[in-house]
Design a protein around this motif. Structure first.
Motif, PDB file in Angstrom:
ATOM      1  N   MET A   1      67.692 130.629 -73.730  1.00 49.68           N
ATOM      2  CA  MET A   1      66.804 129.584 -73.228  1.00 49.68           C
ATOM      3  C   MET A   1      67.113 129.361 -71.752  1.00 49.68           C
ATOM      4  O   MET A   1      68.241 129.152 -71.362  1.00 49.68           O
ATOM      5  CB  MET A   1      67.032 128.297 -74.013  1.00 49.68           C
ATOM      6  N   LYS A   2      66.091 129.437 -70.933  1.00 48.16           N
ATOM      7  CA  LYS A   2      66.252 129.249 -69.503  1.00 48.16           C
ATOM      8  C   LYS A   2      65.619 127.924 -69.104  1.00 48.16           C
ATOM      9  O   LYS A   2      64.542 127.573 -69.566  1.00 48.16           O
ATOM     10  CB  LYS A   2      65.581 130.402 -68.748  1.00 48.16           C
ATOM     11  N   CYS A   3      66.306 127.204 -68.244  1.00 48.40           N
ATOM     12  CA  CYS A   3      65.794 125.932 -67.755  1.00 48.40           C
ATOM     13  C   CYS A   3      65.419 126.116 -66.287  1.00 48.40           C
ATOM     14  O   CYS A   3      66.253 126.512 -65.478  1.00 48.40           O
ATOM     15  CB  CYS A   3      66.869 124.854 -67.891  1.00 48.40           C
ATOM     16  N   ASP A   4      64.189 125.820 -65.949  1.00 45.52           N
ATOM     17  CA  ASP A   4      63.729 125.983 -64.572  1.00 45.52           C
ATOM     18  C   ASP A   4      63.523 124.655 -63.857  1.00 45.52           C
ATOM     19  O   ASP A   4      62.911 124.625 -62.799  1.00 45.52           O
ATOM     20  CB  ASP A   4      62.416 126.782 -64.546  1.00 45.52           C
ATOM     21  N   GLU A   5      64.016 123.581 -64.435  1.00 47.96           N
ATOM     22  CA  GLU A   5      63.852 122.269 -63.799  1.00 47.96           C
ATOM     23  C   GLU A   5      64.841 122.096 -62.659  1.00 47.96           C
ATOM     24  O   GLU A   5      65.986 122.544 -62.736  1.00 47.96           O
ATOM     25  CB  GLU A   5      64.070 121.156 -64.820  1.00 47.96           C
ATOM     26  N   ALA A   6      64.395 121.447 -61.602  1.00 51.02           N
ATOM     27  CA  ALA A   6      65.274 121.151 -60.473  1.00 51.02           C
ATOM     28  C   ALA A   6      66.254 120.052 -60.868  1.00 51.02           C
ATOM     29  O   ALA A   6      65.873 119.061 -61.486  1.00 51.02           O
ATOM     30  CB  ALA A   6      64.449 120.713 -59.266  1.00 51.02           C
ATOM     31  N   VAL A   7      67.512 120.257 -60.514  1.00 54.20           N
ATOM     32  CA  VAL A   7      68.554 119.281 -60.827  1.00 54.20           C
ATOM     33  C   VAL A   7      69.239 118.895 -59.532  1.00 54.20           C
ATOM     34  O   VAL A   7      69.525 119.738 -58.689  1.00 54.20           O
ATOM     35  CB  VAL A   7      69.596 119.870 -61.806  1.00 54.20           C
ATOM     36  N   ASN A   8      69.474 117.594 -59.366  1.00 50.49           N
ATOM     37  CA  ASN A   8      70.194 117.099 -58.200  1.00 50.49           C
ATOM     38  C   ASN A   8      71.147 116.008 -58.674  1.00 50.49           C
ATOM     39  O   ASN A   8      71.107 115.608 -59.832  1.00 50.49           O
ATOM     40  CB  ASN A   8      69.213 116.600 -57.126  1.00 50.49           C
ATOM     41  N   PRO A   9      72.022 115.536 -57.804  1.00 52.28           N
ATOM     42  CA  PRO A   9      73.007 114.535 -58.237  1.00 52.28           C
ATOM     43  C   PRO A   9      72.383 113.271 -58.821  1.00 52.28           C
ATOM     44  O   PRO A   9      72.946 112.655 -59.714  1.00 52.28           O
ATOM     45  CB  PRO A   9      73.773 114.203 -56.955  1.00 52.28           C
ATOM     46  N   GLU A  10      71.201 112.907 -58.343  1.00 54.67           N
ATOM     47  CA  GLU A  10      70.574 111.671 -58.814  1.00 54.67           C
ATOM     48  C   GLU A  10      69.957 111.820 -60.209  1.00 54.67           C
ATOM     49  O   GLU A  10      69.927 110.873 -60.972  1.00 54.67           O
ATOM     50  CB  GLU A  10      69.498 111.201 -57.820  1.00 54.67           C
ATOM     51  N   ASN A  11      69.453 113.000 -60.545  1.00 52.01           N
ATOM     52  CA  ASN A  11      68.780 113.143 -61.837  1.00 52.01           C
ATOM     53  C   ASN A  11      69.594 113.943 -62.859  1.00 52.01           C
ATOM     54  O   ASN A  11      69.134 114.182 -63.967  1.00 52.01           O
ATOM     55  CB  ASN A  11      67.400 113.776 -61.663  1.00 52.01           C
ATOM     56  N   CYS A  12      70.785 114.343 -62.501  1.00 60.28           N
ATOM     57  CA  CYS A  12      71.591 115.218 -63.350  1.00 60.28           C
ATOM     58  C   CYS A  12      71.868 114.612 -64.723  1.00 60.28           C
ATOM     59  O   CYS A  12      71.676 115.269 -65.750  1.00 60.28           O
ATOM     60  CB  CYS A  12      72.895 115.547 -62.640  1.00 60.28           C
ATOM     61  N   ARG A  13      72.304 113.382 -64.770  1.00 63.23           N
ATOM     62  CA  ARG A  13      72.631 112.732 -66.044  1.00 63.23           C
ATOM     63  C   ARG A  13      71.394 112.658 -66.951  1.00 63.23           C
ATOM     64  O   ARG A  13      71.446 113.018 -68.128  1.00 63.23           O
ATOM     65  CB  ARG A  13      73.173 111.325 -65.800  1.00 63.23           C
ATOM     66  N   VAL A  14      70.283 112.234 -66.407  1.00 62.63           N
ATOM     67  CA  VAL A  14      69.048 112.114 -67.194  1.00 62.63           C
ATOM     68  C   VAL A  14      68.559 113.492 -67.623  1.00 62.63           C
ATOM     69  O   VAL A  14      68.127 113.685 -68.755  1.00 62.63           O
ATOM     70  CB  VAL A  14      67.965 111.357 -66.384  1.00 62.63           C
ATOM     71  N   HIS A  15      68.660 114.462 -66.731  1.00 67.00           N
ATOM     72  CA  HIS A  15      68.225 115.818 -67.060  1.00 67.00           C
ATOM     73  C   HIS A  15      69.020 116.394 -68.233  1.00 67.00           C
ATOM     74  O   HIS A  15      68.435 116.951 -69.166  1.00 67.00           O
ATOM     75  CB  HIS A  15      68.369 116.733 -65.838  1.00 67.00           C
ATOM     76  N   LEU A  16      70.328 116.265 -68.190  1.00 65.54           N
ATOM     77  CA  LEU A  16      71.147 116.789 -69.281  1.00 65.54           C
ATOM     78  C   LEU A  16      70.798 116.117 -70.609  1.00 65.54           C
ATOM     79  O   LEU A  16      70.774 116.769 -71.649  1.00 65.54           O
ATOM     80  CB  LEU A  16      72.636 116.607 -68.964  1.00 65.54           C
TER      81      LEU A  16
END
Length: 66
Positions: A1-16
């Protein structure tokens, strides 16, 4: 499974939590980092710090260390 969403320090917790289901788990639960090849296994309580430090190249401040 590949994730192509952009991750940054501000959204990292919510993204995970939203994209990878890393939420509502005890801190000692074992999860896998999908960026690492081979996948690295670690406690859920460590995945956010690991992602920020290893993959986003963000260093913790000295006051944030134990």
């Amino acid at each position: 499974m590949k994730c192509d969403e952009a991750v940054n320090p501000e959204n990292c917790r919510v993204h995970l939590a939203r994209a990878h289901g890393i939420s509502n788990l005890p801190g000692y639960a074992i999860v896998s980092c999908r960026w690492c090849h081979p996948r690295r296994r670690m406690k859920r309580e460590s995945i956010l710090r690991h992602t920020k430090e290893v993959h986003l190249k963000i260093r913790r401040s000295k006051t944030g260390r134990k």
